[in-house]
Scaffold this motif. Structure first.
Motif, PDB file in Angstrom:
ATOM      1  N   ARG A 163       0.734  -1.160   0.105  1.00 28.77           N
ATOM      2  CA  ARG A 163       0.105   0.068  -0.050  1.00 28.77           C
ATOM      3  C   ARG A 163       0.795   1.250  -0.038  1.00 28.77           C
ATOM      4  O   ARG A 163       0.495   2.639  -0.697  1.00 28.77           O
ATOM      5  CB  ARG A 163      -0.805  -0.096   1.108  1.00 28.77           C
ATOM      6  CG  ARG A 163      -2.103  -0.810   0.991  1.00 28.77           C
ATOM      7  CD  ARG A 163      -2.966  -0.606   2.283  1.00 28.77           C
ATOM      8  NE  ARG A 163      -4.036  -1.394   2.028  1.00 28.77           N
ATOM      9  CZ  ARG A 163      -5.104  -1.677   3.007  1.00 28.77           C
ATOM     10  NH1 ARG A 163      -4.851  -0.776   4.157  1.00 28.77           N
ATOM     11  NH2 ARG A 163      -6.077  -2.353   2.880  1.00 28.77           N
ATOM     12  N   ILE A 164       1.925   1.133   0.801  1.00 24.94           N
ATOM     13  CA  ILE A 164       2.701   2.385   0.850  1.00 24.94           C
ATOM     14  C   ILE A 164       3.436   2.592  -0.391  1.00 24.94           C
ATOM     15  O   ILE A 164       3.542   3.891  -0.959  1.00 24.94           O
ATOM     16  CB  ILE A 164       3.957   2.163   1.794  1.00 24.94           C
ATOM     17  CG1 ILE A 164       3.473   2.177   3.369  1.00 24.94           C
ATOM     18  CG2 ILE A 164       5.131   3.193   1.584  1.00 24.94           C
ATOM     19  CD1 ILE A 164       4.414   1.840   4.303  1.00 24.94           C
ATOM     20  N   PHE A 165       3.656   1.634  -1.373  1.00 27.23           N
ATOM     21  CA  PHE A 165       4.463   1.843  -2.639  1.00 27.23           C
ATOM     22  C   PHE A 165       3.362   2.378  -3.418  1.00 27.23           C
ATOM     23  O   PHE A 165       3.534   3.364  -4.381  1.00 27.23           O
ATOM     24  CB  PHE A 165       4.962   0.501  -3.089  1.00 27.23           C
ATOM     25  CG  PHE A 165       5.326   0.601  -4.690  1.00 27.23           C
ATOM     26  CD1 PHE A 165       6.331   1.254  -4.874  1.00 27.23           C
ATOM     27  CD2 PHE A 165       4.605  -0.029  -5.719  1.00 27.23           C
ATOM     28  CE1 PHE A 165       6.949   1.281  -6.204  1.00 27.23           C
ATOM     29  CE2 PHE A 165       5.024  -0.088  -6.944  1.00 27.23           C
ATOM     30  CZ  PHE A 165       6.280   0.585  -7.173  1.00 27.23           C
ATOM     31  N   ALA A 166       1.962   2.047  -3.352  1.00 32.66           N
ATOM     32  CA  ALA A 166       0.961   2.420  -4.303  1.00 32.66           C
ATOM     33  C   ALA A 166       0.805   4.043  -4.178  1.00 32.66           C
ATOM     34  O   ALA A 166       0.488   4.684  -4.823  1.00 32.66           O
ATOM     35  CB  ALA A 166      -0.354   1.748  -3.796  1.00 32.66           C
ATOM     36  N   VAL A 167       0.748   4.426  -2.677  1.00 33.84           N
ATOM     37  CA  VAL A 167       0.602   5.806  -2.221  1.00 33.84           C
ATOM     38  C   VAL A 167       1.544   6.616  -2.731  1.00 33.84           C
ATOM     39  O   VAL A 167       1.154   7.548  -3.401  1.00 33.84           O
ATOM     40  CB  VAL A 167       0.125   6.002  -0.781  1.00 33.84           C
ATOM     41  CG1 VAL A 167       0.328   7.141  -0.130  1.00 33.84           C
ATOM     42  CG2 VAL A 167      -0.931   5.267  -0.304  1.00 33.84           C
ATOM     43  N   LEU A 168       2.958   6.088  -2.691  1.00 29.16           N
ATOM     44  CA  LEU A 168       4.197   6.942  -3.068  1.00 29.16           C
ATOM     45  C   LEU A 168       4.121   7.003  -4.809  1.00 29.16           C
ATOM     46  O   LEU A 168       4.281   8.101  -5.167  1.00 29.16           O
ATOM     47  CB  LEU A 168       5.378   6.205  -2.749  1.00 29.16           C
ATOM     48  CG  LEU A 168       5.674   6.223  -1.116  1.00 29.16           C
ATOM     49  CD1 LEU A 168       7.100   5.464  -1.007  1.00 29.16           C
ATOM     50  CD2 LEU A 168       5.722   7.705  -0.901  1.00 29.16           C
ATOM     51  N   LEU A 169       3.512   5.850  -5.293  1.00 31.79           N
ATOM     52  CA  LEU A 169       3.435   6.082  -6.772  1.00 31.79           C
ATOM     53  C   LEU A 169       2.199   7.125  -7.266  1.00 31.79           C
ATOM     54  O   LEU A 169       2.676   7.937  -8.097  1.00 31.79           O
ATOM     55  CB  LEU A 169       3.032   4.509  -7.400  1.00 31.79           C
ATOM     56  CG  LEU A 169       3.044   4.686  -8.819  1.00 31.79           C
ATOM     57  CD1 LEU A 169       4.600   4.965  -9.684  1.00 31.79           C
ATOM     58  CD2 LEU A 169       2.570   3.225  -9.338  1.00 31.79           C
ATOM     59  N   LEU A 170       1.302   7.005  -6.567  1.00 28.44           N
ATOM     60  CA  LEU A 170       0.038   8.013  -6.592  1.00 28.44           C
ATOM     61  C   LEU A 170       0.554   9.277  -6.376  1.00 28.44           C
ATOM     62  O   LEU A 170       0.233  10.210  -7.426  1.00 28.44           O
ATOM     63  CB  LEU A 170      -0.929   7.566  -5.965  1.00 28.44           C
ATOM     64  CG  LEU A 170      -2.354   8.411  -5.883  1.00 28.44           C
ATOM     65  CD1 LEU A 170      -2.654   8.501  -7.425  1.00 28.44           C
ATOM     66  CD2 LEU A 170      -3.361   8.062  -5.021  1.00 28.44           C
ATOM     67  N   LEU A 171       1.164   9.482  -5.521  1.00 27.84           N
ATOM     68  CA  LEU A 171       1.789  10.929  -5.130  1.00 27.84           C
ATOM     69  C   LEU A 171       2.601  11.534  -6.142  1.00 27.84           C
ATOM     70  O   LEU A 171       2.844  12.597  -6.669  1.00 27.84           O
ATOM     71  CB  LEU A 171       2.460  11.095  -3.954  1.00 27.84           C
ATOM     72  CG  LEU A 171       1.530  11.103  -2.651  1.00 27.84           C
ATOM     73  CD1 LEU A 171       2.366  10.897  -1.398  1.00 27.84           C
ATOM     74  CD2 LEU A 171       0.804  12.384  -2.738  1.00 27.84           C
ATOM     75  N   LEU A 172       3.680  10.640  -6.652  1.00 27.39           N
ATOM     76  CA  LEU A 172       4.625  10.742  -7.805  1.00 27.39           C
ATOM     77  C   LEU A 172       3.919  11.353  -9.053  1.00 27.39           C
ATOM     78  O   LEU A 172       4.122  12.224  -9.662  1.00 27.39           O
ATOM     79  CB  LEU A 172       5.394   9.675  -7.863  1.00 27.39           C
ATOM     80  CG  LEU A 172       6.524  10.008  -9.238  1.00 27.39           C
ATOM     81  CD1 LEU A 172       7.501  10.937  -8.720  1.00 27.39           C
ATOM     82  CD2 LEU A 172       7.080   8.560  -9.338  1.00 27.39           C
TER      83      LEU A 172
END
Length: 74
Positions: free
Chosen positions: A2-11
């Protein structure tokens, strides 16, 4: 995960806003058409980013002052 998905979404969100606001731009050129190689350049306009940040600070200050005035006039 989930953290990876959130970081990717923010990017993606920051990149999209950055291209929309003119903070980033891309260009390409092909030196030799027969070589099938292209150069791609990413340009970051820090002056535009700073100007937008300053505009946000001014707007936040104005809204804060208006909110304080509304509370004190009650």
């Amino acid at each position: 995960m989930r953290i990876f998905a959130v970081l990717l979404l923010l990017l993606v969100l920051i990149g999209g806003i950055g291209f929309y606001r003119g903070w980033f731009s891309m260009s390409s050129d092909q030196d030799d058409p027969e070589s099938r190689k292209s150069n791609v350049n990413l340009t970051v306009d820090r002056d535009k980013m700073d100007a937008d940040a300053d505009a946000v600070k001014v707007k936040v200050q104005e809204l804060t002052d208006e909110a304080k005035d509304a509370v004190t006039t009650r």
